[in-house]
Design a protein around this motif. Structure first.
Motif, PDB file in Angstrom:
ATOM      1  N   GLU A   5      74.522  48.200 111.823  1.00 19.92           N
ATOM      2  CA  GLU A   5      75.637  47.691 111.026  1.00 19.92           C
ATOM      3  C   GLU A   5      75.249  47.453 109.569  1.00 19.92           C
ATOM      4  OE1 GLU A   5      74.925  46.569 114.141  1.00 19.92           O
ATOM      5  OE2 GLU A   5      76.640  47.568 115.044  1.00 19.92           O
ATOM      6  N   ASP A   6      73.945  47.340 109.310  1.00 18.74           N
ATOM      7  CA  ASP A   6      73.464  47.130 107.946  1.00 18.74           C
ATOM      8  C   ASP A   6      73.537  48.392 107.090  1.00 18.74           C
ATOM      9  OD1 ASP A   6      72.838  44.529 108.676  1.00 18.74           O
ATOM     10  OD2 ASP A   6      70.739  44.997 109.102  1.00 18.74           O
ATOM     11  N   LEU A   7      73.692  49.546 107.726  1.00 19.58           N
ATOM     12  CA  LEU A   7      73.696  50.813 106.994  1.00 19.58           C
ATOM     13  C   LEU A   7      75.047  50.998 106.318  1.00 19.58           C
ATOM     14  CD1 LEU A   7      71.964  53.122 109.633  1.00 19.58           C
ATOM     15  CD2 LEU A   7      70.919  51.636 107.912  1.00 19.58           C
ATOM     16  N   HIS A   8      75.077  50.850 105.020  1.00 25.36           N
ATOM     17  CA  HIS A   8      76.337  50.927 104.289  1.00 25.36           C
ATOM     18  C   HIS A   8      76.315  52.021 103.225  1.00 25.36           C
ATOM     19  CE1 HIS A   8      74.477  48.815 100.924  1.00 25.36           C
ATOM     20  NE2 HIS A   8      74.021  47.921 101.793  1.00 25.36           N
ATOM     21  N   GLY A   9      75.563  53.083 103.488  1.00 26.77           N
ATOM     22  CA  GLY A   9      75.519  54.197 102.550  1.00 26.77           C
ATOM     23  C   GLY A   9      76.863  54.902 102.475  1.00 26.77           C
ATOM     24  N   PRO A  10      77.017  55.775 101.504  1.00 30.22           N
ATOM     25  CA  PRO A  10      78.296  56.445 101.287  1.00 30.22           C
ATOM     26  C   PRO A  10      78.676  57.390 102.427  1.00 30.22           C
ATOM     27  CG  PRO A  10      76.619  57.371  99.858  1.00 30.22           C
ATOM     28  CD  PRO A  10      75.997  56.204 100.547  1.00 30.22           C
ATOM     29  N   SER A  28      69.643  65.792  94.972  1.00 29.83           N
ATOM     30  CA  SER A  28      71.063  65.477  95.011  1.00 29.83           C
ATOM     31  C   SER A  28      71.681  66.121  96.255  1.00 29.83           C
ATOM     32  CB  SER A  28      71.727  66.006  93.738  1.00 29.83           C
ATOM     33  OG  SER A  28      73.064  65.625  93.703  1.00 29.83           O
ATOM     34  N   PHE A  29      72.444  65.341  97.022  1.00 27.41           N
ATOM     35  CA  PHE A  29      72.993  65.803  98.294  1.00 27.41           C
ATOM     36  C   PHE A  29      74.482  65.491  98.391  1.00 27.41           C
ATOM     37  CE2 PHE A  29      68.545  64.908  98.828  1.00 27.41           C
ATOM     38  CZ  PHE A  29      68.072  65.957  99.597  1.00 27.41           C
ATOM     39  N   ASP A  30      75.248  66.460  98.838  1.00 31.44           N
ATOM     40  CA  ASP A  30      76.686  66.309  99.047  1.00 31.44           C
ATOM     41  C   ASP A  30      76.918  65.781 100.461  1.00 31.44           C
ATOM     42  OD1 ASP A  30      79.420  66.479  99.316  1.00 31.44           O
ATOM     43  OD2 ASP A  30      79.537  68.633  98.945  1.00 31.44           O
ATOM     44  N   VAL A  31      77.330  64.547 100.569  1.00 28.79           N
ATOM     45  CA  VAL A  31      77.530  63.908 101.872  1.00 28.79           C
ATOM     46  C   VAL A  31      78.699  64.539 102.636  1.00 28.79           C
ATOM     47  CG1 VAL A  31      77.999  61.698 103.020  1.00 28.79           C
ATOM     48  CG2 VAL A  31      76.539  61.755 101.002  1.00 28.79           C
ATOM     49  N   ASP A  32      79.626  65.154 101.930  1.00 34.70           N
ATOM     50  CA  ASP A  32      80.785  65.772 102.575  1.00 34.70           C
ATOM     51  C   ASP A  32      80.443  67.066 103.307  1.00 34.70           C
ATOM     52  OD1 ASP A  32      82.746  63.848 101.679  1.00 34.70           O
ATOM     53  OD2 ASP A  32      82.477  64.711  99.685  1.00 34.70           O
ATOM     54  N   ALA A  33      79.326  67.683 102.977  1.00 33.43           N
ATOM     55  CA  ALA A  33      78.923  68.951 103.596  1.00 33.43           C
ATOM     56  C   ALA A  33      77.835  68.693 104.637  1.00 33.43           C
ATOM     57  CB  ALA A  33      78.427  69.915 102.523  1.00 33.43           C
ATOM     58  N   VAL A  34      77.979  69.291 105.807  1.00 31.71           N
ATOM     59  CA  VAL A  34      77.099  68.996 106.942  1.00 31.71           C
ATOM     60  C   VAL A  34      75.623  69.282 106.637  1.00 31.71           C
ATOM     61  CG1 VAL A  34      76.579  69.567 109.340  1.00 31.71           C
ATOM     62  CG2 VAL A  34      78.946  69.324 108.618  1.00 31.71           C
ATOM     63  N   LEU A  57      72.102  55.641 103.988  1.00 31.68           N
ATOM     64  CA  LEU A  57      72.599  56.088 105.286  1.00 31.68           C
ATOM     65  C   LEU A  57      73.845  55.296 105.665  1.00 31.68           C
ATOM     66  CD1 LEU A  57      69.345  56.532 107.397  1.00 31.68           C
ATOM     67  CD2 LEU A  57      70.422  58.115 105.798  1.00 31.68           C
ATOM     68  N   ASN A  58      74.783  55.993 106.261  1.00 30.56           N
ATOM     69  CA  ASN A  58      76.042  55.409 106.704  1.00 30.56           C
ATOM     70  C   ASN A  58      76.018  55.315 108.228  1.00 30.56           C
ATOM     71  OD1 ASN A  58      78.912  56.038 107.826  1.00 30.56           O
ATOM     72  ND2 ASN A  58      79.237  55.106 105.826  1.00 30.56           N
ATOM     73  N   ARG A  59      76.323  54.152 108.750  1.00 29.63           N
ATOM     74  CA  ARG A  59      76.248  53.922 110.197  1.00 29.63           C
ATOM     75  C   ARG A  59      77.044  54.944 110.980  1.00 29.63           C
ATOM     76  NH1 ARG A  59      79.378  51.942 114.088  1.00 29.63           N
ATOM     77  NH2 ARG A  59      78.404  50.867 115.837  1.00 29.63           N
ATOM     78  N   GLN A  65      76.090  62.177 113.908  1.00 34.07           N
ATOM     79  CA  GLN A  65      75.224  63.346 113.832  1.00 34.07           C
ATOM     80  C   GLN A  65      73.883  63.147 114.529  1.00 34.07           C
ATOM     81  OE1 GLN A  65      75.278  63.896 109.605  1.00 34.07           O
ATOM     82  NE2 GLN A  65      73.477  62.654 109.273  1.00 34.07           N
ATOM     83  N   TRP A  66      73.639  61.982 115.132  1.00 35.65           N
ATOM     84  CA  TRP A  66      72.352  61.713 115.764  1.00 35.65           C
ATOM     85  C   TRP A  66      71.960  62.748 116.821  1.00 35.65           C
ATOM     86  CZ3 TRP A  66      68.235  59.408 114.272  1.00 35.65           C
ATOM     87  CH2 TRP A  66      67.196  59.213 115.183  1.00 35.65           C
TER      88      TRP A  66
END
Length: 97
Positions: A5-10, A28-34, A57-59, A65-66
């Motif tokens: 729950e602490d993971l509050h990345g975009p 630089s990484f695009d979070v919208d692309a897999v 990282l986003n929870r 994706q785990w």
């Protein structure tokens, strides 16, 4: 290590990793692309410090994706994360069934 729950990345947009996490190559990484998101998560899981994990990282994305991500990271990193967060181990068990 805290809790998932602490993971509050975009969950959207672009993430620029600092040099202490990734010192060469793409930063630089695009979070919208897999694929770029998988690269971001692999890098942060393996090289990031605790605050980097929380910040980048986003929870929900990590959980979603785990099952695939766990096959892309080293066994040591995977074991540390699954030991620290049993819900990730449960995801592995559920997807294998």
């Amino acid at each position: 290590m805290g809790e998932l729950e602490d993971l509050h990345g975009p969950a959207r947009g672009t993430v620029d990793l600092p040099l202490h996490v990734i010192w060469s190559g793409r930063r630089s990484f695009d979070v919208d692309a897999v694929r770029p998101r998988m690269g971001l998560y692999r890098t942060v899981l393996a090289e990031g410090q605790q605050q980097d994990v929380v910040d980048f990282l986003n929870r929900e994305l990590l959980i979603a994706q785990w099952p695939v991500l766990r096959t892309l990271i080293s066994r040591l990193v995977r074991d540390v994360w699954e030991d620290a967060f049993p819900e990730l181990s449960l995801l592995r068990t559920m997807t294998a069934a």
